[in-house]
Design a protein around this motif. Structure first.
Motif, PDB file in Angstrom:
ATOM      1  N   ARG A  38      33.570 -31.566  -8.410  1.00 34.65           N
ATOM      2  CA  ARG A  38      33.216 -31.487  -9.834  1.00 34.65           C
ATOM      3  C   ARG A  38      34.482 -31.426 -10.692  1.00 34.65           C
ATOM      4  O   ARG A  38      34.585 -32.115 -11.709  1.00 34.65           O
ATOM      5  N   LEU A  39      35.453 -30.631 -10.275  1.00 36.27           N
ATOM      6  CA  LEU A  39      36.730 -30.536 -10.986  1.00 36.27           C
ATOM      7  C   LEU A  39      37.446 -31.881 -10.961  1.00 36.27           C
ATOM      8  O   LEU A  39      37.954 -32.344 -11.998  1.00 36.27           O
ATOM      9  N   MET A  40      37.474 -32.526  -9.804  1.00 35.94           N
ATOM     10  CA  MET A  40      38.138 -33.819  -9.669  1.00 35.94           C
ATOM     11  C   MET A  40      37.492 -34.848 -10.601  1.00 35.94           C
ATOM     12  O   MET A  40      38.187 -35.611 -11.270  1.00 35.94           O
ATOM     13  N   ASP A  41      36.173 -34.863 -10.659  1.00 38.84           N
ATOM     14  CA  ASP A  41      35.474 -35.803 -11.534  1.00 38.84           C
ATOM     15  C   ASP A  41      35.787 -35.557 -13.005  1.00 38.84           C
ATOM     16  O   ASP A  41      36.078 -36.483 -13.753  1.00 38.84           O
ATOM     17  N   LYS A  42      35.726 -34.300 -13.417  1.00 40.91           N
ATOM     18  CA  LYS A  42      35.865 -33.969 -14.834  1.00 40.91           C
ATOM     19  C   LYS A  42      37.305 -33.988 -15.329  1.00 40.91           C
ATOM     20  O   LYS A  42      37.558 -34.344 -16.474  1.00 40.91           O
ATOM     21  N   VAL A  43      38.245 -33.593 -14.495  1.00 42.69           N
ATOM     22  CA  VAL A  43      39.631 -33.449 -14.941  1.00 42.69           C
ATOM     23  C   VAL A  43      40.497 -34.633 -14.533  1.00 42.69           C
ATOM     24  O   VAL A  43      41.387 -35.042 -15.276  1.00 42.69           O
ATOM     25  N   PHE A  44      40.219 -35.200 -13.363  1.00 44.80           N
ATOM     26  CA  PHE A  44      41.076 -36.256 -12.814  1.00 44.80           C
ATOM     27  C   PHE A  44      40.347 -37.604 -12.716  1.00 44.80           C
ATOM     28  O   PHE A  44      40.744 -38.467 -11.945  1.00 44.80           O
ATOM     29  N   HIS A  45      39.279 -37.768 -13.495  1.00 44.71           N
ATOM     30  CA  HIS A  45      38.517 -39.015 -13.525  1.00 44.71           C
ATOM     31  C   HIS A  45      38.118 -39.481 -12.134  1.00 44.71           C
ATOM     32  O   HIS A  45      38.144 -40.674 -11.829  1.00 44.71           O
ATOM     33  N   GLY A  46      37.804 -38.532 -11.249  1.00 46.37           N
ATOM     34  CA  GLY A  46      37.333 -38.863  -9.906  1.00 46.37           C
ATOM     35  C   GLY A  46      38.409 -39.299  -8.937  1.00 46.37           C
ATOM     36  O   GLY A  46      38.099 -39.770  -7.853  1.00 46.37           O
ATOM     37  N   SER A  47      39.676 -39.124  -9.293  1.00 43.34           N
ATOM     38  CA  SER A  47      40.777 -39.607  -8.452  1.00 43.34           C
ATOM     39  C   SER A  47      41.350 -38.491  -7.569  1.00 43.34           C
ATOM     40  O   SER A  47      42.049 -37.601  -8.066  1.00 43.34           O
ATOM     41  N   PRO A  48      41.098 -38.554  -6.250  1.00 43.92           N
ATOM     42  CA  PRO A  48      41.689 -37.561  -5.353  1.00 43.92           C
ATOM     43  C   PRO A  48      43.216 -37.611  -5.377  1.00 43.92           C
ATOM     44  O   PRO A  48      43.878 -36.569  -5.301  1.00 43.92           O
ATOM     45  N   SER A  49      43.784 -38.806  -5.493  1.00 50.17           N
ATOM     46  CA  SER A  49      45.247 -38.904  -5.480  1.00 50.17           C
ATOM     47  C   SER A  49      45.849 -38.265  -6.738  1.00 50.17           C
ATOM     48  O   SER A  49      46.914 -37.649  -6.668  1.00 50.17           O
ATOM     49  N   ALA A  50      45.189 -38.382  -7.877  1.00 55.07           N
ATOM     50  CA  ALA A  50      45.691 -37.744  -9.099  1.00 55.07           C
ATOM     51  C   ALA A  50      45.654 -36.225  -8.959  1.00 55.07           C
ATOM     52  O   ALA A  50      46.597 -35.528  -9.357  1.00 55.07           O
ATOM     53  N   LEU A  51      44.590 -35.705  -8.371  1.00 55.31           N
ATOM     54  CA  LEU A  51      44.496 -34.267  -8.137  1.00 55.31           C
ATOM     55  C   LEU A  51      45.604 -33.809  -7.193  1.00 55.31           C
ATOM     56  O   LEU A  51      46.316 -32.847  -7.467  1.00 55.31           O
ATOM     57  N   LEU A  52      45.786 -34.528  -6.098  1.00 56.89           N
ATOM     58  CA  LEU A  52      46.803 -34.173  -5.109  1.00 56.89           C
ATOM     59  C   LEU A  52      48.210 -34.283  -5.691  1.00 56.89           C
ATOM     60  O   LEU A  52      49.046 -33.416  -5.466  1.00 56.89           O
ATOM     61  N   GLN A  53      48.456 -35.334  -6.460  1.00 54.19           N
ATOM     62  CA  GLN A  53      49.774 -35.490  -7.093  1.00 54.19           C
ATOM     63  C   GLN A  53      50.082 -34.316  -8.007  1.00 54.19           C
ATOM     64  O   GLN A  53      51.201 -33.806  -8.017  1.00 54.19           O
ATOM     65  N   THR A  54      49.101 -33.897  -8.774  1.00 50.56           N
ATOM     66  CA  THR A  54      49.296 -32.765  -9.677  1.00 50.56           C
ATOM     67  C   THR A  54      49.635 -31.506  -8.890  1.00 50.56           C
ATOM     68  O   THR A  54      50.553 -30.774  -9.233  1.00 50.56           O
ATOM     69  N   LEU A  55      48.904 -31.273  -7.809  1.00 49.47           N
ATOM     70  CA  LEU A  55      49.180 -30.102  -6.976  1.00 49.47           C
ATOM     71  C   LEU A  55      50.583 -30.156  -6.380  1.00 49.47           C
ATOM     72  O   LEU A  55      51.328 -29.186  -6.423  1.00 49.47           O
ATOM     73  N   ILE A  56      50.929 -31.296  -5.832  1.00 49.01           N
ATOM     74  CA  ILE A  56      52.216 -31.430  -5.149  1.00 49.01           C
ATOM     75  C   ILE A  56      53.376 -31.356  -6.134  1.00 49.01           C
ATOM     76  O   ILE A  56      54.386 -30.717  -5.880  1.00 49.01           O
ATOM     77  N   GLN A  57      53.232 -32.001  -7.281  1.00 45.46           N
ATOM     78  CA  GLN A  57      54.336 -32.053  -8.234  1.00 45.46           C
ATOM     79  C   GLN A  57      54.481 -30.770  -9.043  1.00 45.46           C
ATOM     80  O   GLN A  57      55.583 -30.427  -9.468  1.00 45.46           O
ATOM     81  N   ARG A  58      53.406 -30.041  -9.265  1.00 47.74           N
ATOM     82  CA  ARG A  58      53.457 -28.853 -10.123  1.00 47.74           C
ATOM     83  C   ARG A  58      53.618 -27.541  -9.365  1.00 47.74           C
ATOM     84  O   ARG A  58      54.030 -26.559  -9.951  1.00 47.74           O
ATOM     85  N   GLU A  59      53.270 -27.541  -8.102  1.00 45.52           N
ATOM     86  CA  GLU A  59      53.357 -26.312  -7.316  1.00 45.52           C
ATOM     87  C   GLU A  59      54.645 -26.298  -6.510  1.00 45.52           C
ATOM     88  O   GLU A  59      55.131 -27.340  -6.087  1.00 45.52           O
ATOM     89  N   LYS A  60      55.169 -25.129  -6.309  1.00 40.30           N
ATOM     90  CA  LYS A  60      56.355 -24.966  -5.461  1.00 40.30           C
ATOM     91  C   LYS A  60      55.869 -24.810  -4.022  1.00 40.30           C
ATOM     92  O   LYS A  60      55.477 -23.728  -3.603  1.00 40.30           O
ATOM     93  N   LEU A  61      55.871 -25.904  -3.287  1.00 39.77           N
ATOM     94  CA  LEU A  61      55.401 -25.884  -1.906  1.00 39.77           C
ATOM     95  C   LEU A  61      56.550 -25.545  -0.968  1.00 39.77           C
ATOM     96  O   LEU A  61      57.600 -26.190  -1.007  1.00 39.77           O
ATOM     97  N   ASP A  62      56.332 -24.528  -0.127  1.00 39.96           N
ATOM     98  CA  ASP A  62      57.374 -24.209   0.843  1.00 39.96           C
ATOM     99  C   ASP A  62      57.301 -25.211   1.995  1.00 39.96           C
ATOM    100  O   ASP A  62      56.413 -26.057   2.058  1.00 39.96           O
ATOM    101  N   GLU A  63      58.261 -25.126   2.902  1.00 43.05           N
ATOM    102  CA  GLU A  63      58.344 -26.098   3.997  1.00 43.05           C
ATOM    103  C   GLU A  63      57.089 -26.103   4.861  1.00 43.05           C
ATOM    104  O   GLU A  63      56.652 -27.169   5.314  1.00 43.05           O
ATOM    105  N   ASP A  64      56.507 -24.925   5.103  1.00 45.98           N
ATOM    106  CA  ASP A  64      55.289 -24.855   5.915  1.00 45.98           C
ATOM    107  C   ASP A  64      54.124 -25.572   5.236  1.00 45.98           C
ATOM    108  O   ASP A  64      53.357 -26.274   5.896  1.00 45.98           O
ATOM    109  N   GLU A  65      53.984 -25.394   3.912  1.00 50.68           N
ATOM    110  CA  GLU A  65      52.909 -26.061   3.189  1.00 50.68           C
ATOM    111  C   GLU A  65      53.123 -27.578   3.191  1.00 50.68           C
ATOM    112  O   GLU A  65      52.178 -28.347   3.350  1.00 50.68           O
TER     113      GLU A  65
END
Length: 154
Positions: free
Chosen positions: A86-113
């Motif tokens: 539902r979040l992906m549809d409403k915020v990212f126009h149904g695009s899983p890659s847009a959601l994932l890109q936002t997570l990856i680019q905006r979050e500080k992912l450690d090496e394990d993540e």
């Protein structure tokens, strides 16, 4: 006019639902005791939230003496998938890659993540290859875009 939420669950409802999932079965007192570790909450508030979650179909209950014992009617993974979709549809126009890109680019992912994300993508690549079946060879120049040269971006 009331604004419609991105999810069908409020913050406290989600918190209560997590406690029931963690406990397997829970009474009002069980859930309240866990919430009281972080903040104050009235017994009647927890009781009302559990009742609403039951009415919405997320929880089921059985009577044990004078108490109601609640348990999940919907698995945690199903609720997570539905809410994320539902979040992906409403915020990212149904695009899983847009959601994932936002997570990856905006979050500080450690090496394990980062390694965990790479492992998930490698598993998807392996599953795709298995689904294609034997005898279908992949062109060496057309390696999957999921595991391509953007590893440093993750």
């Amino acid at each position: 006019m009331r604004k419609k939420s991105l999810t069908s669950l409020g913050e406290t409802e989600m918190e209560v639902l997590h406690h029931v999932w963690d406990l397997g079965e829970a009474t009002v007192s069980d859930v309240r005791e866990r919430i009281l570790r972080d903040r104050d909450i009235a017994y009647t508030t927890v009781m009302t939230v559990l009742k609403k979650l039951s009415e919405k179909g997320y929880l089921q209950y059985r009577k044990d003496g004078r108490s109601y014992v609640y348990s999940a009617a919907v698995p945690q993974e199903d609720v997570q998938h539905t809410l994320l979709h539902r979040l992906m549809d409403k915020v990212f126009h149904g695009s899983p890659s847009a959601l994932l890109q936002t997570l990856i680019q905006r979050e500080k992912l450690d090496e394990d993540e980062q390694a965990s994300i790479r492992d998930i993508l490698a598993q998807l690549d392996a599953q795709d290859a298995a689904d294609r079946g034997p005898g279908i060879e992949e062109n060496a120049d057309s390696t999957s875009s999921r595991s391509g040269s953007h590893d440093d971006d993750a």
